[in-house]
Scaffold this active site. Structure first.
Site, PDB file in Angstrom:
ATOM      1  CG  ASP A   1      15.021 -47.265  20.004  1.00  0.00           C
ATOM      2  OD1 ASP A   1      14.449 -48.370  19.978  1.00  0.00           O
ATOM      3  OD2 ASP A   1      14.416 -46.185  19.941  1.00  0.00           O
TER       4      ASP A   1
ATOM      5  CB  SER B   1      17.734 -42.410  11.995  1.00  0.00           C
ATOM      6  OG  SER B   1      16.703 -41.529  12.376  1.00  0.00           O
ATOM      7  CB  SER B   2      17.025 -40.254  16.858  1.00  0.00           C
ATOM      8  OG  SER B   2      16.090 -41.221  17.221  1.00  0.00           O
TER       9      SER B   2
HETATM   10  C1  GLA Z   1      10.644 -45.975  20.380  1.00  0.00           C
HETATM   11  C2  GLA Z   1      11.410 -45.894  21.694  1.00  0.00           C
HETATM   12  C3  GLA Z   1      11.709 -47.292  22.219  1.00  0.00           C
HETATM   13  C4  GLA Z   1      10.440 -48.148  22.275  1.00  0.00           C
HETATM   14  C5  GLA Z   1       9.675 -48.084  20.956  1.00  0.00           C
HETATM   15  C6  GLA Z   1       8.346 -48.784  21.018  1.00  0.00           C
HETATM   16  O1  GLA Z   1      11.450 -46.539  19.400  1.00  0.00           O
HETATM   17  O2  GLA Z   1      12.607 -45.179  21.511  1.00  0.00           O
HETATM   18  O3  GLA Z   1      12.328 -47.191  23.472  1.00  0.00           O
HETATM   19  O4  GLA Z   1       9.629 -47.760  23.349  1.00  0.00           O
HETATM   20  O5  GLA Z   1       9.455 -46.743  20.546  1.00  0.00           O
HETATM   21  O6  GLA Z   1       8.519 -50.139  21.251  1.00  0.00           O
END
Ligand code: GLA
Length: 412
Positions: free
Chosen positions: A186, A142-143
């Site tokens: 993400d 979500s962030s």
């Molecule tokens: C979080 C981080 C990603 C990734 C995951 C684990 O979501 O934002 O960049 O490292 O953890 O896979």
């Protein structure tokens, strides 16, 4: 044939109407001119690999952060949030923006603004109303959706553009503003998602391989209801893992038996047979660092195997890889929890072909693969054996993921 449907570049009518009303109440006339929408994601496999230079395999979700935006002529940003507990925020765009308190939602917009201002001489802010429906602190990004939606809106308002891979890197860098030493998964998938596809993503530079989702595969997401706050305690545990991985690699390479081997995780996974790599790791490392190293190199290799399994429609093989990923995250990477293990076990016993934690871990969600006809049984088992005995405050804690398009801005 693909299974996911894209929500398109507009919003569900009720959501749009409520957001318009909030905008009008907060900022008056004229009405907003733009809609910026950025999805959350579910990672299917390849966990804690991105910051180690190894690939991930996520898909963008039907849940997103949606902003109604009215451009301003000055550099002010004014924000309101449909979620009442998140108050209004205001700030001025510059190359050095002091953050709000740690954990404040406005920091994701500040992160976008400061990073964009360092790249382009942007001068215009906006008034915006945000409605996010990606579950919060659930490992579904979500962030990053909040950050990416703001970033695209600011770019449109200031009429600046970047090629997608550069934009994906900029967005990933921007999130470091909130103090998480995260990788780029993400932001890359929120920007690059494609309806009906999961994407293998490599980093530095970002490269994407969209892979069509077989039409009868369903990924069921289940929330532990234990928050995994990116800005809270999970942040320290996450950042500790990134340090341990760097240290494990340095110690591994310093061992005399490892002289001359490729000097990155990517090079090792691609250049050294797995058995040899694991045998060398047993020589060069022990304790926690040995475990972290073993997770990273085994998980990195699983991503490519998973892509081939998806391409040939082999759901059983994909499921086995998810199970192996979960075991590795639980035992070697130590980021699972009793609740995550329970959700995984329930899904597996109800007919899922594989299940694992998704996202950073320490709470958040599990994801299970099942064939279409098994999905209702898996969802029902999760409802009965997990949620029936726990209070669910809001929203749907279990849902089927739809592989959706990445972030877009459209004129209203
Ligand atoms: C979080 C981080 C990603 C990734 C995951 C684990 O979501 O934002 O960049 O490292 O953890 O896979």
């Amino acid at each position: 044939m693909t299974s996911g449907v894209s929500p398109g570049v507009t919003l569900e009518p009720e959501r749009l109407a409520a957001l318009r009303a909030l905008f009008a109440r907060s900022f008056g006339d004229p009405p907003p001119a733009l809609l910026s929408r950025a999805p959350g994601r579910v990672n299917l496999i390849g966990e804690h690999t991105d910051y180690n230079g190894l690939p991930v395999f996520p898909m963008a979700l039907q849940r997103n952060a949606a902003y109604l935006v009215r451009p301003r002529t000055d550099a002010r940003v004014r924000l309101v949030n449909r979620e009442a507990r998140y108050g209004a925020r205001e700030f001025e765009i510059s190359r050095a923006i002091a953050p709000f308190e740690q954990g404040d939602w406005g920091n994701y917009v500040k992160a976008a603004a400061q990073t964009l201002a360092a790249r382009f001489p942007i001068r215009r802010g906006f008034d915006a109303a945000l409605d996010g429906n990606v579950p919060l602190a659930a490992g579904l990004s979500s962030s990053s959706a909040t950050l990416v939606g703001a970033l695209l809106a600011l770019m449109r308002v200031n009429q600046v553009e970047l090629p997608l891979p550069e934009l994906q890197e900029l967005a990933a860098r921007a999130e470091h503003y909130v103090g998480v030493a995260g990788g780029g998964m993400d932001q890359a998938i929120s920007l690059g998602g494609r309806a009906g596809h999961a994407l293998v993503i490599d980093f530095a530079p970002v490269r994407m391989q969209p892979t069509p989702m077989p039409s009868d595969w369903r990924f069921v997401i289940a929330n532990t209801l234990v928050p995994a706050e990116k800005s809270g305690a999970a942040r320290a545990a996450y950042n500790a893992r990134t340090r341990e991985c760097r240290e494990a690699l340095a110690r591994f390479l310093a061992h005399p038996e490892c002289a001359g081997l490729p000097a990155s995780y990517f090079g090792l996974v691609h250049g050294v047979p797995r058995e040899r790599l694991l045998a060398l790791a047993a020589l060069a490392l022990d304790g926690t660092l040995a475990k972290r190293f073993r997770h990273v190199v085994s998980e990195g290799a699983r991503v490519e195997e998973a892509r081939f399994a998806m391409l040939r429609g082999d759901a059983s093989a994909f499921g086995r890889l998810m199970d192996a990923s979960h075991a590795s995250l639980r035992d070697d990477y130590e980021v699972s929890s009793p609740e995550l293990d329970l959700l995984v076990a329930i899904a597996r016993s109800a007919g899922a072909l594989g299940a694992r934690l998704t996202g950073a871990g320490f709470g958040g969600c599990s994801v299970a693969l099942c064939l279409e006809h098994e999905a209702p049984r898996v969802v029902a088992a999760l409802q009965q054996r997990y949620y029936a005995v726990r209070p669910v405050a809001e929203g749907e804690p279990v849902f089927v993921a739809q592989a959706s398009d990445g972030a877009r801005v459209s004129e209203l």
